[in-house]
Write a protein that holds these residues in place. Structure first.
Motif, PDB file in Angstrom:
ATOM      1  N   LEU A   1       0.841  -1.192   0.000  1.00 28.31           N
ATOM      2  CA  LEU A   1       0.000   0.000   0.000  1.00 28.31           C
ATOM      3  C   LEU A   1       0.875   1.240   0.000  1.00 28.31           C
ATOM      4  N   ASN A   2       0.376   2.314  -0.600  1.00 24.63           N
ATOM      5  CA  ASN A   2       1.103   3.574  -0.570  1.00 24.63           C
ATOM      6  C   ASN A   2       0.126   4.718  -0.734  1.00 24.63           C
ATOM      7  N   ASP A   3       0.609   5.933  -0.541  1.00 24.40           N
ATOM      8  CA  ASP A   3      -0.284   7.087  -0.608  1.00 24.40           C
ATOM      9  C   ASP A   3      -0.093   7.971  -1.831  1.00 24.40           C
ATOM     10  N   CYS A   4       0.754   7.565  -2.787  1.00 21.05           N
ATOM     11  CA  CYS A   4       0.927   8.473  -3.926  1.00 21.05           C
ATOM     12  C   CYS A   4       1.659   7.881  -5.128  1.00 21.05           C
TER      13      CYS A   4
ATOM     14  N   TYR B   1       2.408   5.064  -8.342  1.00 21.25           N
ATOM     15  CA  TYR B   1       1.678   4.205  -9.259  1.00 21.25           C
ATOM     16  C   TYR B   1       2.567   3.202  -9.986  1.00 21.25           C
TER      17      TYR B   1
ATOM     18  N   PHE C   1       6.360  10.438   1.133  1.00 22.43           N
ATOM     19  CA  PHE C   1       5.352   9.441   0.823  1.00 22.43           C
ATOM     20  C   PHE C   1       5.332   8.424   1.945  1.00 22.43           C
ATOM     21  N   ARG C   2       4.230   7.677   1.994  1.00 17.89           N
ATOM     22  CA  ARG C   2       4.097   6.615   2.985  1.00 17.89           C
ATOM     23  C   ARG C   2       3.808   5.320   2.250  1.00 17.89           C
ATOM     24  N   TYR C   3       4.271   4.225   2.822  1.00 18.68           N
ATOM     25  CA  TYR C   3       3.910   2.924   2.273  1.00 18.68           C
ATOM     26  C   TYR C   3       3.780   1.930   3.417  1.00 18.68           C
TER      27      TYR C   3
ATOM     28  N   ALA D   1      -6.437  -0.199   1.599  1.00 20.96           N
ATOM     29  CA  ALA D   1      -5.666   0.789   0.845  1.00 20.96           C
ATOM     30  C   ALA D   1      -6.352   2.154   0.887  1.00 20.96           C
ATOM     31  N   TYR D   2      -7.677   2.151   0.758  1.00 13.56           N
ATOM     32  CA  TYR D   2      -8.431   3.400   0.801  1.00 13.56           C
ATOM     33  C   TYR D   2      -8.276   4.060   2.161  1.00 13.56           C
TER      34      TYR D   2
ATOM     35  N   ASN E   1      -4.980   5.682   2.484  1.00 17.29           N
ATOM     36  CA  ASN E   1      -4.859   6.911   1.704  1.00 17.29           C
ATOM     37  C   ASN E   1      -5.732   8.045   2.217  1.00 17.29           C
ATOM     38  N   VAL E   2      -6.839   7.732   2.851  1.00 20.72           N
ATOM     39  CA  VAL E   2      -7.772   8.749   3.325  1.00 20.72           C
ATOM     40  C   VAL E   2      -8.025   8.500   4.807  1.00 20.72           C
TER      41      VAL E   2
END
Length: 180
Positions: free
Chosen positions: A8-11, A13, A44-46, A64-65, A68-69
Motif C-alpha cells: 500500500l502507498n499514498d501516492c 503508481y 510518501f508513505r507505504y 488501501a483506501y 490513503n484517506v
C-alpha cells in the motif's frame, strides 16, 4: 494458497511483481519532456499488508483506501442545531467490491448532492445506495455531472434508495435533489 501480501502507498503508481518479488518505483528522473520532473523534496508513505484469503476476500481495496484517506476528527458544538440522527448521509449495501468514493455538492446546484462510486475488483456487482436525506429525485450522470438518465428512487419510510448494477471497474455518479 489462502494468503497474500499487498503493498500500500499514498501516492505512487509504479509497481511490478515478478515471482515472489514486489517492487515500487519511488521516483522517475526523465529529462524529457520536463527536465525538472520529480526534482526536489518528496514525501510518501507505504505499508505492507499481509492478509488471509484472496485479494477480494481480504478487503485489500478498503485497507488501501483507509491508508490513503485517514479518518479526520472534527469538533462539534454541542449546542449546534445540526441533525446528526441522519448520519451517515449515505450507505451502500450489497456487493462489497463497490467503493463509495465521493459525496459532494453538485457543481451546478447547491440543493443537489453528488455521490460517486466505483467497482474495484473487476467483476459485475449490484448494490443499494441508501440515504435518510429528504431526497426528491435521483439521476445518473456522467463524470461531468451531466444528466444521462433518471434513476428509480425507492422511498420506504424515512429511507430513500437507488439500486445500481456495475460492470467491471465501472464508475457511477448519482445526483440527488435534496428537499430544503
Amino acid at each position: 494458497h489462502g494468503y497474500g501480501v499487498a503493498l500500500l502507498n499514498d501516492c505512487k503508481y509504479g509497481f511490478s511483481t515478478l515471482g515472489n518479488v514486489m517492487s515500487m518505483s519511488l521516483l522517475r528522473a526523465p529529462k524529457a519532456p520536463d527536465a525538472n520532473c520529480d526534482m526536489g523534496h518528496h514525501s510518501f508513505r507505504y505499508a505492507i499488508y499481509p492478509h488471509k484469503g484472496a485479494f477480494g476476500e481480504a478487503s485489500v481495496v478498503r485497507e488501501a483506501y483507509q491508508f490513503n484517506v485517514p479518518l479526520v476528527q472534527l469538533p462539534v458544538d454541542a449546542t449546534s442545531s445540526a441533525d446528526f440522527s441522519i448520519m451517515p448521509f449515505f450507505t451502500l449495501s450489497g456487493d462489497s467490491s463497490v467503493v463509495l468514493d465521493t459525496v459532494k455538492a453538485a457543481e451546478d446546484n447547491s440543493s443537489q448532492v453528488v455521490v460517486r462510486m466505483y467497482e474495484a475488483y473487476g467483476g459485475h456487482a449490484r448494490v443499494k445506495l441508501s440515504t435518510k436525506l429528504r431526497v426528491t429525485r435521483a439521476q445518473l450522470t456522467n463524470i461531468l455531472e451531466e444528466h444521462v438518465e433518471d434513476a428509480k428512487l425507492v422511498v420506504l419510510g424515512s429511507k430513500r434508495s437507488v439500486d445500481l448494477a456495475f460492470k467491471p471497474f465501472e464508475v457511477k455518479t448519482v445526483k440527488f435533489q435534496v428537499k430544503a
